[in-house]
Design an enzyme around this catalytic site. Structure first.
Site, PDB file in Angstrom:
ATOM      1  N   GLU A  81       6.289  52.338  69.116  1.00 41.27           N
ATOM      2  CA  GLU A  81       7.056  52.078  67.762  1.00 41.27           C
ATOM      3  C   GLU A  81       7.952  50.965  67.869  1.00 41.27           C
ATOM      4  O   GLU A  81       8.797  50.665  67.322  1.00 41.27           O
ATOM      5  CB  GLU A  81       8.129  53.298  67.513  1.00 41.27           C
ATOM      6  CG  GLU A  81       7.392  54.622  66.984  1.00 41.27           C
ATOM      7  CD  GLU A  81       6.632  54.553  65.771  1.00 41.27           C
ATOM      8  OE1 GLU A  81       6.316  53.322  65.176  1.00 41.27           O
ATOM      9  OE2 GLU A  81       6.530  55.767  65.111  1.00 41.27           O
ATOM     10  N   HIS A 100      15.217  56.485  67.326  1.00 38.60           N
ATOM     11  CA  HIS A 100      14.418  57.140  66.335  1.00 38.60           C
ATOM     12  C   HIS A 100      14.080  58.375  66.704  1.00 38.60           C
ATOM     13  O   HIS A 100      13.596  58.762  67.859  1.00 38.60           O
ATOM     14  CB  HIS A 100      13.213  56.216  66.279  1.00 38.60           C
ATOM     15  CG  HIS A 100      11.912  56.834  65.725  1.00 38.60           C
ATOM     16  ND1 HIS A 100      11.911  57.209  64.328  1.00 38.60           N
ATOM     17  CD2 HIS A 100      10.743  57.047  66.290  1.00 38.60           C
ATOM     18  CE1 HIS A 100      10.702  57.670  64.165  1.00 38.60           C
ATOM     19  NE2 HIS A 100      10.016  57.659  65.083  1.00 38.60           N
ATOM     20  N   HIS A 102      12.547  62.858  65.345  1.00 37.13           N
ATOM     21  CA  HIS A 102      12.086  63.739  64.560  1.00 37.13           C
ATOM     22  C   HIS A 102      12.815  65.049  64.358  1.00 37.13           C
ATOM     23  O   HIS A 102      11.998  65.942  64.609  1.00 37.13           O
ATOM     24  CB  HIS A 102      10.538  64.135  64.856  1.00 37.13           C
ATOM     25  CG  HIS A 102       9.830  62.696  65.007  1.00 37.13           C
ATOM     26  ND1 HIS A 102       8.706  62.659  66.228  1.00 37.13           N
ATOM     27  CD2 HIS A 102       9.736  61.381  64.798  1.00 37.13           C
ATOM     28  CE1 HIS A 102       8.176  61.313  66.164  1.00 37.13           C
ATOM     29  NE2 HIS A 102       8.688  60.769  65.353  1.00 37.13           N
ATOM     30  N   TYR A 121      30.295  63.908  50.213  1.00 39.89           N
ATOM     31  CA  TYR A 121      30.876  62.098  50.547  1.00 39.89           C
ATOM     32  C   TYR A 121      30.459  61.804  51.915  1.00 39.89           C
ATOM     33  O   TYR A 121      30.574  60.405  52.101  1.00 39.89           O
ATOM     34  CB  TYR A 121      32.329  62.392  50.583  1.00 39.89           C
ATOM     35  CG  TYR A 121      33.040  63.076  51.612  1.00 39.89           C
ATOM     36  CD1 TYR A 121      33.466  62.111  52.841  1.00 39.89           C
ATOM     37  CD2 TYR A 121      33.169  64.277  51.653  1.00 39.89           C
ATOM     38  CE1 TYR A 121      34.398  62.734  53.813  1.00 39.89           C
ATOM     39  CE2 TYR A 121      34.175  64.870  52.863  1.00 39.89           C
ATOM     40  CZ  TYR A 121      34.512  64.075  53.765  1.00 39.89           C
ATOM     41  OH  TYR A 121      35.162  64.549  54.832  1.00 39.89           O
ATOM     42  N   HIS A 163       7.531  61.447  58.787  1.00 39.27           N
ATOM     43  CA  HIS A 163       7.681  60.871  59.880  1.00 39.27           C
ATOM     44  C   HIS A 163       8.856  61.596  60.676  1.00 39.27           C
ATOM     45  O   HIS A 163       8.743  62.247  61.489  1.00 39.27           O
ATOM     46  CB  HIS A 163       7.451  59.449  59.678  1.00 39.27           C
ATOM     47  CG  HIS A 163       7.529  58.738  61.273  1.00 39.27           C
ATOM     48  ND1 HIS A 163       6.625  57.863  61.541  1.00 39.27           N
ATOM     49  CD2 HIS A 163       7.843  59.379  62.516  1.00 39.27           C
ATOM     50  CE1 HIS A 163       6.743  57.366  62.902  1.00 39.27           C
ATOM     51  NE2 HIS A 163       7.608  58.171  63.499  1.00 39.27           N
ATOM     52  N   TYR A 216      38.798  53.741  58.275  1.00 41.35           N
ATOM     53  CA  TYR A 216      39.068  55.304  58.775  1.00 41.35           C
ATOM     54  C   TYR A 216      38.383  55.461  60.378  1.00 41.35           C
ATOM     55  O   TYR A 216      37.581  55.134  60.637  1.00 41.35           O
ATOM     56  CB  TYR A 216      38.371  56.166  57.738  1.00 41.35           C
ATOM     57  CG  TYR A 216      38.513  57.805  58.050  1.00 41.35           C
ATOM     58  CD1 TYR A 216      39.655  58.280  57.878  1.00 41.35           C
ATOM     59  CD2 TYR A 216      37.632  58.418  58.684  1.00 41.35           C
ATOM     60  CE1 TYR A 216      39.835  59.690  58.111  1.00 41.35           C
ATOM     61  CE2 TYR A 216      37.617  59.546  58.988  1.00 41.35           C
ATOM     62  CZ  TYR A 216      39.009  60.223  58.690  1.00 41.35           C
ATOM     63  OH  TYR A 216      39.066  61.818  59.297  1.00 41.35           O
TER      64      TYR A 216
END
Length: 220
Positions: A81, A100, A102, A121, A163, A216
């Site tokens: 990837e 990345h 899964h 939120y 994916h 925040y």
């Protein structure tokens, strides 16, 4: 000439390994799935393809140059990837780390071709009023890279159809922690969907949250 002395980036290589080792315990990925990268002076460091994370040593982490080419004398091949890691670092000069994975609930939504809308939120943690879904493309391709770059142009996280997910950060800690937060939101949203139609916050309400998030906490 590019200086590829491993000692120059040894702490970053160890950070990549430390976070890769947390994939299974965090629930983000199992086995050899998922990949991690971090920007460095020479380009970016990324996990190798097809290796058990528990067996990684610093010299297994692959150094790729800014254009995605391997630096000289790399011991391993980069994750398949690497395309979207490379493309995202080129497109997003404000980010320094990519995770990345899964994870179960993010992947379930992605396989249903659903994004994560403003049901809560905290969706704003990814930088907007939703966590977008990038269209499907074959893993490890330039097409997938283009889809990911588009989905993440104004977000810190997205789902990849059929994916998994991607999370971005200023550093590996922030990217990894964001990935965990997105998976938690995905789990909550899956539970909401079981109850029927999800009630969503308005754009104005989400804009207020995003404005509040700007000042925040101690987000790094």
């Amino acid at each position: 000439m590019t200086n590829t002395n491993m000692n120059d980036d040894l702490p970053l290589r160890q950070q990549v390994i430390d976070h890769a080792l947390q994939f299974a315990s965090s629930g983000l990925s199992v086995g050899k799935s998922g990949n991690i990268s971090v920007r460095c002076a020479q380009g970016f460091l990324i996990t190798p393809t097809g290796m058990d994370y528990s067996a990684l040593t610093p010299d297994d982490i692959v150094l790729l140059l800014p254009d995605g080419e391997p630096a000289p004398d790399q011991a391993r091949q980069a994750s398949s990837e690497w395309h979207f890691h490379c493309g995202l670092y080129q497109a997003r000069t404000d980010i320094n780390a990519i995770v990345h994975a899964h994870p179960t609930y993010c992947t379930a939504l992605a396989c249903s071709e659903k994004n994560i809308p403003a049901f809560h939120y905290m969706v704003a943690v990814a930088g907007g009023n939703d966590i977008p879904l990038a269209p499907y493309a074959l893993f490890g391709t330039e097409e997938l890279s283009r889809h990911a770059i588009n989905a993440l142009s104004e977000r810190q996280a997205c789902l990849l159809a059929h994916h998994g997910m991607i999370a971005l950060g200023n550093n590996l800690n922030s990217a990894f922690n964001l990935a965990i937060e997105i998976e938690s939101l995905a789990k909550q949203y899956c539970e909401v969907l079981k109850l029927g139609n999800a009630k969503l916050l308005s754009k104005q309400q989400m804009d207020e949250v995003i404005a509040r998030f700007a000042n925040y906490g101690q987000r790094t």
